[in-house]
Scaffold this active site. Structure first.
Site, short mmCIF file in Angstrom:
data_model
loop_
_atom_site.label_atom_id
_atom_site.label_comp_id
_atom_site.label_asym_id
_atom_site.label_seq_id
_atom_site.Cartn_x
_atom_site.Cartn_y
_atom_site.Cartn_z
N HIS A 192 0.91 -1.25 0.17
CA HIS A 192 -0.18 0.00 -0.05
C HIS A 192 0.71 1.16 0.02
O HIS A 192 1.35 1.77 1.21
CB HIS A 192 -0.96 0.10 1.36
CG HIS A 192 -1.80 1.08 1.20
ND1 HIS A 192 -3.04 0.89 1.89
CD2 HIS A 192 -1.89 2.27 0.61
CE1 HIS A 192 -3.82 1.89 1.88
NE2 HIS A 192 -3.20 2.90 0.89
N PHE A 220 2.28 6.81 -5.07
CA PHE A 220 3.69 7.23 -5.62
C PHE A 220 3.44 8.57 -6.56
O PHE A 220 4.19 9.04 -7.28
CB PHE A 220 4.51 6.32 -6.17
CG PHE A 220 5.53 5.43 -5.40
CD1 PHE A 220 5.44 5.73 -4.07
CD2 PHE A 220 5.72 4.37 -5.79
CE1 PHE A 220 6.36 5.06 -3.05
CE2 PHE A 220 6.91 3.43 -5.09
CZ PHE A 220 6.70 3.70 -3.75
N ARG A 221 2.10 8.88 -6.71
CA ARG A 221 1.94 10.19 -7.65
C ARG A 221 2.12 10.41 -8.99
O ARG A 221 1.91 11.44 -9.34
CB ARG A 221 2.48 11.24 -6.85
CG ARG A 221 2.47 11.40 -5.34
CD ARG A 221 1.03 11.19 -4.88
NE ARG A 221 0.92 11.52 -3.26
CZ ARG A 221 -0.15 11.17 -2.64
NH1 ARG A 221 -1.26 10.87 -3.11
NH2 ARG A 221 -0.01 11.54 -1.31
N HIS A 235 -10.47 1.51 1.47
CA HIS A 235 -10.41 2.72 2.43
C HIS A 235 -11.60 2.80 3.10
O HIS A 235 -12.41 3.10 2.45
CB HIS A 235 -9.99 3.92 1.80
CG HIS A 235 -9.80 5.05 2.76
ND1 HIS A 235 -8.46 5.80 2.95
CD2 HIS A 235 -10.70 5.59 3.39
CE1 HIS A 235 -8.54 6.66 3.77
NE2 HIS A 235 -10.08 6.67 4.19
N HIS A 241 -5.41 0.02 6.18
CA HIS A 241 -5.08 0.81 7.62
C HIS A 241 -6.08 0.78 8.52
O HIS A 241 -6.77 1.90 8.63
CB HIS A 241 -4.61 2.29 7.03
CG HIS A 241 -5.64 2.89 6.01
ND1 HIS A 241 -6.99 2.74 5.82
CD2 HIS A 241 -5.28 3.61 4.88
CE1 HIS A 241 -7.44 3.43 4.81
NE2 HIS A 241 -6.31 3.87 4.06
N ASP A 288 1.25 2.84 3.63
CA ASP A 288 0.28 3.78 3.28
C ASP A 288 1.21 5.14 3.02
O ASP A 288 0.70 6.41 3.42
CB ASP A 288 -0.74 4.15 3.90
CG ASP A 288 -1.99 5.08 3.56
OD1 ASP A 288 -2.08 5.41 2.27
OD2 ASP A 288 -2.85 5.44 4.36
N HIS A 324 3.47 13.95 0.60
CA HIS A 324 3.10 15.67 0.12
C HIS A 324 4.39 16.59 1.00
O HIS A 324 5.03 15.99 1.47
CB HIS A 324 1.94 16.06 1.30
CG HIS A 324 0.65 15.22 0.85
ND1 HIS A 324 -0.03 15.30 -0.30
CD2 HIS A 324 -0.11 14.31 1.47
CE1 HIS A 324 -1.17 14.39 -0.54
NE2 HIS A 324 -0.94 13.72 0.90
#
Ligand code: DOR
Ligand code: ZN
Ligand code: ZN
Length: 442
Positions: free
Chosen positions: A60, A63-64, A176, A230, A301, A305
């Site tokens: 999990h 990586f954007r 989620h 999570h 997770d 940012h």
């Protein structure tokens, strides 16, 4: 390309315990394990102070890429993973564009084939539009369901939509799990003066519990594999322990294990993640559930940012924290307190992720398995410093913590990708993860 490596007279963490001996890898596979192998290898590693572990699997991460690549790319995320001893990651679909069909999935796979240092797989996100075609997709760990909204626009929050999803797919569904209507109700009543310390009340434990119960019942009714991402609440732990269903598995993150609500005072929005880091009683319950086996695996997770984004006031700062490089050191460090053993870390971070997601040939040191290997120095003490973190979002709420037990060398499909502080440039070692066909559970 190195074709063969022999680990000579080293502690090997095998499925049935630690064994001092030799392990040979050739052409990307583990080909022999024994007390003393008389074979030639291109490279011989004899470091009796290091322990040879199966490569760790992080099921999990975010990586954007494609999308907000100033936060992370698949390359930088995979470098941070390699430095953290992770040899395989599963990445989430809340990128831009979202990973919701074969085209967007193939795009990510191509980027990973070109740039990732470690093995990779990508979830596909469930949307209102794609429910009818999800079963045409193959080679994925599963479908990611955002039952409650978080970073990005992926959301499928209506029970009728869940019913359609569960009835239409044979894939595993990783969720989620937070009830969207309860989050919205809290949001509607906000004063605008909240701080990050209020985050656990804005996304209350009841929202997580309600959603986890509803989806678990659905999974059992449809006989489908549901994985709760999570976990954050004591009540979910109790519920899942009592449920004890082969259809429902779950994970916990290191940040929910090692932080609690007291830490908002120091870290504010840097600690803000979804579902939230909660009061100490929840943290204690997560540890008990992990140690008793109710929670079988750990996943990071990793949600990078930038600092300037996290510096915004609560309400505007994004949720999530970078962590992929620190899961293994945090656990190895905690192991020294004596509550669990190295075998447990390997079960939580290699064997069980492999078994739960049906990965072929990973998660164990065994003949015939892929040569994904992490060497750890259980005695090395090092302070967490941002300058050592390879994520583009190179900050950590664990900054300044002294940890004992660090990955030293990471090998992916027989190729060295990370060694004591640095990654090898593009070793072309990474492979897409191969999954067993989803079996019926019973
Ligand atoms: O805190 C979070 N951040 N939770 C999520 O579910 C998404 C993640 C992100 O992508 O930033
Ligand atoms: Zn999430
Ligand atoms: Zn996530």
């Amino acid at each position: 390309m190195i074709e063969s490596v022999l680990f000579k007279q080293m502690p090997l963490v095998l499925p049935n315990g630690i064994f001092e001996g030799d392990l040979l890898i050739r052409d990307g596979k583990i080909v022999a394990i024994g007390p003393s192998l008389s074979v030639h290898a291109e490279r011989v590693i004899h470091e009796p102070g290091l322990t040879v572990c199966p490569g760790f699997i992080d099921a999990h991460v975010h990586f954007r890429e494609p999308g907000p690549t100033h936060k992370e790319t698949i390359q930088t995320g995979s470098q941070a993973a390699a430095a953290g001893g992770i040899t395989t990651f599963f990445e989430m679909p809340n990128t831009n564009p979202m990973t919701v069909d074969q085209t967007t999935l193939d795009q990510k796979k191509q980027i990973a084939a070109d740039t990732s240092l470690v093995n990779y797989a990508f979830f596909i996100g469930a949307t209102r539009q794609n429910l009818h075609m999800l079963d045409t997709i193959t080679g994925i760990p599963g479908i990611k369901l955002f039952a409650g909204s978080s970073t990005g626009d992926l959301l499928l929050s209506e029970p009728e939509q869940w019913e359609t999803l569960f009835s239409r797919t044979h894939h595993r569904i990783s969720v989620h799990s937070e009830d969207e209507s309860m989050i919205r109700a809290k949001h509607a009543n906000r004063t605008g003066h909240e701080t990050a310390a209020e985050h656990p009340h804005m996304r209350p434990s009841e929202a997580a519990i309600r959603c986890t119960e509803a989806l678990s019942q659905l999974a059992i009714r449809h006989q489908k594999h549901l994985h709760i991402c999570h976990l954050t609440t004591a009540e979910e732990c109790t519920y899942l322990q009592q449920l004890n269903s082969p259809y429902v598995t779950c994970e916990v993150t290191p940040q929910h294990l090692f932080c609690n609500a007291d830490d908002y005072a120091e870290w504010g929005t840097y600690l803000q993640i979804n579902p939230p880091i909660r009061a100490a009683r929840h943290q204690a319950a997560l540890w008990s559930a992990l140690l008793s086996g109710t929670i079988p695996m750990i996943a990071s997770d990793h949600a990078p940012h930038q600092r300037d984004e996290k510096d915004h006031p609560y309400g505007q700062a994004p949720s999530g924290m970078p962590i992929v490089q620190l899961t293994v050191p945090l656990l190895l460090n905690a192991m020294h307190e004596g509550r669990f053993e190295l075998d447990d870390v390997i079960r939580w971070c290699a064997q069980n992720p492999s078994d739960i997601y049906g990965i072929a040939n990973k998660g164990r040191l065994a003949v015939g398995y892929d040569a994904d290997i992490t060497l750890v120095d259980l005695k090395r003490t090092q302070t967490v410093q941002s300058k050592h973190l390879l994520s583009k979002s190179n900050w950590s709420v664990f900054e300044g913590k002294k940890l004992t037990g660090w990955p030293i060398m990471t090998i992916v499909n027989g190729q060295l990708v990370y060694e004591d502080g640095g990654c090898y440039p593009n070793p072309h070692s990474a492979q897409p993860v191969v999954f067993h066909a989803v079996e019926s559970i019973g």
